[in-house]
Design a protein around this motif. Sequence first.
Motif, PDB file in Angstrom:
ATOM      1  N   PHE A   5      30.755  63.007  37.678  1.00  0.00           N
ATOM      2  CA  PHE A   5      31.169  61.982  38.629  1.00  0.00           C
ATOM      3  C   PHE A   5      30.363  60.703  38.418  1.00  0.00           C
ATOM      4  O   PHE A   5      30.909  59.605  38.430  1.00  0.00           O
ATOM      5  N   LYS A   6      29.059  60.835  38.198  1.00  0.00           N
ATOM      6  CA  LYS A   6      28.211  59.667  37.944  1.00  0.00           C
ATOM      7  C   LYS A   6      28.666  58.936  36.685  1.00  0.00           C
ATOM      8  O   LYS A   6      28.715  57.703  36.652  1.00  0.00           O
ATOM      9  N   GLN A   7      29.000  59.683  35.639  1.00  0.00           N
ATOM     10  CA  GLN A   7      29.474  59.061  34.402  1.00  0.00           C
ATOM     11  C   GLN A   7      30.800  58.341  34.623  1.00  0.00           C
ATOM     12  O   GLN A   7      31.024  57.253  34.110  1.00  0.00           O
ATOM     13  N   PHE A   8      31.675  58.971  35.411  1.00  0.00           N
ATOM     14  CA  PHE A   8      32.970  58.366  35.704  1.00  0.00           C
ATOM     15  C   PHE A   8      32.794  57.054  36.459  1.00  0.00           C
ATOM     16  O   PHE A   8      33.409  56.038  36.128  1.00  0.00           O
ATOM     17  N   ILE A   9      31.935  57.061  37.464  1.00  0.00           N
ATOM     18  CA  ILE A   9      31.710  55.867  38.280  1.00  0.00           C
ATOM     19  C   ILE A   9      31.025  54.775  37.463  1.00  0.00           C
ATOM     20  O   ILE A   9      31.287  53.589  37.647  1.00  0.00           O
ATOM     21  N   ALA A  10      30.154  55.169  36.557  1.00  0.00           N
ATOM     22  CA  ALA A  10      29.391  54.193  35.784  1.00  0.00           C
ATOM     23  C   ALA A  10      30.221  53.526  34.689  1.00  0.00           C
ATOM     24  O   ALA A  10      29.795  52.526  34.119  1.00  0.00           O
ATOM     25  N   LYS A  11      31.399  54.064  34.392  1.00  0.00           N
ATOM     26  CA  LYS A  11      32.237  53.455  33.360  1.00  0.00           C
ATOM     27  C   LYS A  11      32.626  52.051  33.782  1.00  0.00           C
ATOM     28  O   LYS A  11      32.837  51.758  34.949  1.00  0.00           O
ATOM     29  N   GLY A  12      32.762  51.180  32.807  1.00  0.00           N
ATOM     30  CA  GLY A  12      33.091  49.780  33.073  1.00  0.00           C
ATOM     31  C   GLY A  12      34.421  49.596  33.774  1.00  0.00           C
ATOM     32  O   GLY A  12      34.558  48.759  34.651  1.00  0.00           O
ATOM     33  N   ASN A  13      35.425  50.392  33.415  1.00  0.00           N
ATOM     34  CA  ASN A  13      36.749  50.214  34.002  1.00  0.00           C
ATOM     35  C   ASN A  13      36.744  50.449  35.505  1.00  0.00           C
ATOM     36  O   ASN A  13      37.397  49.735  36.249  1.00  0.00           O
ATOM     37  N   VAL A  14      36.021  51.454  35.946  1.00  0.00           N
ATOM     38  CA  VAL A  14      35.981  51.765  37.373  1.00  0.00           C
ATOM     39  C   VAL A  14      35.265  50.651  38.123  1.00  0.00           C
ATOM     40  O   VAL A  14      35.717  50.213  39.186  1.00  0.00           O
ATOM     41  N   MET A  15      34.178  50.177  37.575  1.00  0.00           N
ATOM     42  CA  MET A  15      33.435  49.101  38.232  1.00  0.00           C
ATOM     43  C   MET A  15      34.262  47.813  38.254  1.00  0.00           C
ATOM     44  O   MET A  15      34.288  47.112  39.258  1.00  0.00           O
ATOM     45  N   ASP A  16      34.935  47.514  37.157  1.00  0.00           N
ATOM     46  CA  ASP A  16      35.789  46.329  37.110  1.00  0.00           C
ATOM     47  C   ASP A  16      36.900  46.421  38.151  1.00  0.00           C
ATOM     48  O   ASP A  16      37.219  45.444  38.826  1.00  0.00           O
ATOM     49  N   MET A  17      37.479  47.608  38.269  1.00  0.00           N
ATOM     50  CA  MET A  17      38.550  47.803  39.241  1.00  0.00           C
ATOM     51  C   MET A  17      38.017  47.631  40.664  1.00  0.00           C
ATOM     52  O   MET A  17      38.659  46.992  41.500  1.00  0.00           O
ATOM     53  N   ALA A  18      36.840  48.161  40.938  1.00  0.00           N
ATOM     54  CA  ALA A  18      36.258  48.036  42.274  1.00  0.00           C
ATOM     55  C   ALA A  18      35.998  46.570  42.616  1.00  0.00           C
ATOM     56  O   ALA A  18      36.306  46.114  43.720  1.00  0.00           O
ATOM     57  N   GLY A  20      37.545  44.030  41.335  1.00  0.00           N
ATOM     58  CA  GLY A  20      38.854  43.403  41.487  1.00  0.00           C
ATOM     59  C   GLY A  20      39.461  43.663  42.858  1.00  0.00           C
ATOM     60  O   GLY A  20      40.052  42.771  43.467  1.00  0.00           O
ATOM     61  N   ILE A  21      39.306  44.875  43.359  1.00  0.00           N
ATOM     62  CA  ILE A  21      39.849  45.210  44.678  1.00  0.00           C
ATOM     63  C   ILE A  21      39.125  44.432  45.765  1.00  0.00           C
ATOM     64  O   ILE A  21      39.749  43.894  46.690  1.00  0.00           O
ATOM     65  N   ILE A  22      37.815  44.337  45.660  1.00  0.00           N
ATOM     66  CA  ILE A  22      37.037  43.607  46.664  1.00  0.00           C
ATOM     67  C   ILE A  22      37.396  42.123  46.640  1.00  0.00           C
ATOM     68  O   ILE A  22      37.640  41.509  47.685  1.00  0.00           O
ATOM     69  N   ILE A  23      37.456  41.541  45.452  1.00  0.00           N
ATOM     70  CA  ILE A  23      37.824  40.128  45.333  1.00  0.00           C
ATOM     71  C   ILE A  23      39.259  39.925  45.818  1.00  0.00           C
ATOM     72  O   ILE A  23      39.571  38.940  46.491  1.00  0.00           O
ATOM     73  N   GLY A  24      40.141  40.866  45.496  1.00  0.00           N
ATOM     74  CA  GLY A  24      41.530  40.773  45.946  1.00  0.00           C
ATOM     75  C   GLY A  24      41.643  40.784  47.460  1.00  0.00           C
ATOM     76  O   GLY A  24      42.436  40.039  48.038  1.00  0.00           O
ATOM     77  N   ALA A  25      40.850  41.624  48.109  1.00  0.00           N
ATOM     78  CA  ALA A  25      40.877  41.675  49.575  1.00  0.00           C
ATOM     79  C   ALA A  25      40.398  40.352  50.168  1.00  0.00           C
ATOM     80  O   ALA A  25      40.984  39.838  51.128  1.00  0.00           O
ATOM     81  N   ALA A  26      39.346  39.797  49.593  1.00  0.00           N
ATOM     82  CA  ALA A  26      38.845  38.512  50.086  1.00  0.00           C
ATOM     83  C   ALA A  26      39.868  37.409  49.825  1.00  0.00           C
ATOM     84  O   ALA A  26      40.091  36.541  50.677  1.00  0.00           O
ATOM     85  N   PHE A  27      40.502  37.441  48.678  1.00  0.00           N
ATOM     86  CA  PHE A  27      41.505  36.439  48.334  1.00  0.00           C
ATOM     87  C   PHE A  27      42.719  36.559  49.249  1.00  0.00           C
ATOM     88  O   PHE A  27      43.314  35.557  49.638  1.00  0.00           O
ATOM     89  N   THR A  28      43.067  37.787  49.621  1.00  0.00           N
ATOM     90  CA  THR A  28      44.183  38.002  50.539  1.00  0.00           C
ATOM     91  C   THR A  28      43.919  37.317  51.874  1.00  0.00           C
ATOM     92  O   THR A  28      44.812  36.687  52.444  1.00  0.00           O
ATOM     93  N   ALA A  29      42.700  37.428  52.362  1.00  0.00           N
ATOM     94  CA  ALA A  29      42.356  36.780  53.633  1.00  0.00           C
ATOM     95  C   ALA A  29      42.488  35.264  53.515  1.00  0.00           C
ATOM     96  O   ALA A  29      42.979  34.602  54.439  1.00  0.00           O
ATOM     97  N   ILE A  30      42.081  34.716  52.383  1.00  0.00           N
ATOM     98  CA  ILE A  30      42.173  33.266  52.181  1.00  0.00           C
ATOM     99  C   ILE A  30      43.633  32.822  52.136  1.00  0.00           C
ATOM    100  O   ILE A  30      44.027  31.857  52.800  1.00  0.00           O
ATOM    101  N   VAL A  31      44.447  33.526  51.362  1.00  0.00           N
ATOM    102  CA  VAL A  31      45.857  33.144  51.233  1.00  0.00           C
ATOM    103  C   VAL A  31      46.586  33.329  52.561  1.00  0.00           C
ATOM    104  O   VAL A  31      47.393  32.485  52.958  1.00  0.00           O
ATOM    105  N   THR A  32      46.291  34.410  53.274  1.00  0.00           N
ATOM    106  CA  THR A  32      46.926  34.640  54.572  1.00  0.00           C
ATOM    107  C   THR A  32      46.579  33.522  55.546  1.00  0.00           C
ATOM    108  O   THR A  32      47.446  33.002  56.251  1.00  0.00           O
TER     109      THR A  32
END
Length: 131
Positions: A5-18, A20-32
Motif C-alpha cells: 500500500f505504501k508503494q502504491f501511494i508513493a507512486k507518482g501517478n497516485v500523487m499527481d492524481m491526488a 489534481g483532485i484537490i486543485i480541481g475542487a478548489a477550481f470548481t469553487a472559483i468557477v461556481t
Amino acid sequence: MLNEFKQFIAKGNVMDMAVGIIIGAAFTAIVTSLVEDLINPIISLFTGGLDFSGLGLALTEGEEAAVFAYGNFIMAVINFLIIAWVVFLLVKMVNRIKEMAENEPEEAPAEDPGPTEKELLMQIRDSLAKS
C-alpha cells in the motif's frame, strides 16, 4: 500488505492524481462563484431575472406533497452550460498564452563579427609583404 500500500501511494501517478483532485475542487469553487456571483446577475439583467427553480409539478396533494421539480433541473442545466462555457474560455486563454510563449522568437545568435580592423590591416600588410 502495508508495504504494498505504501508503494502504491508513493507512486507518482497516485500523487499527481491526488493533487489534481484537490486543485480541481478548489477550481470548481472559483468557477461556481464566478458563475453564480458575477455572470448570473448580468444574465438576469437581460432576462428580467428569470428563475426556473420554482417550477414544478405536484404529484400528490397536501403539505408533504411530492413535487416533480423540473425547474431545478432546468437551472442546473443552464448553470452547467454557463460553467462549461467559462471553463472553455479559460482553457482557450491558457492555451493561447502557452502557444505565444512557445512561439516567442528566440534571440538570433550573434553574428560572427568577423576580423577586427587591426586584423584586416595586418592581413593586407602580410599580403603586400609577400608580393
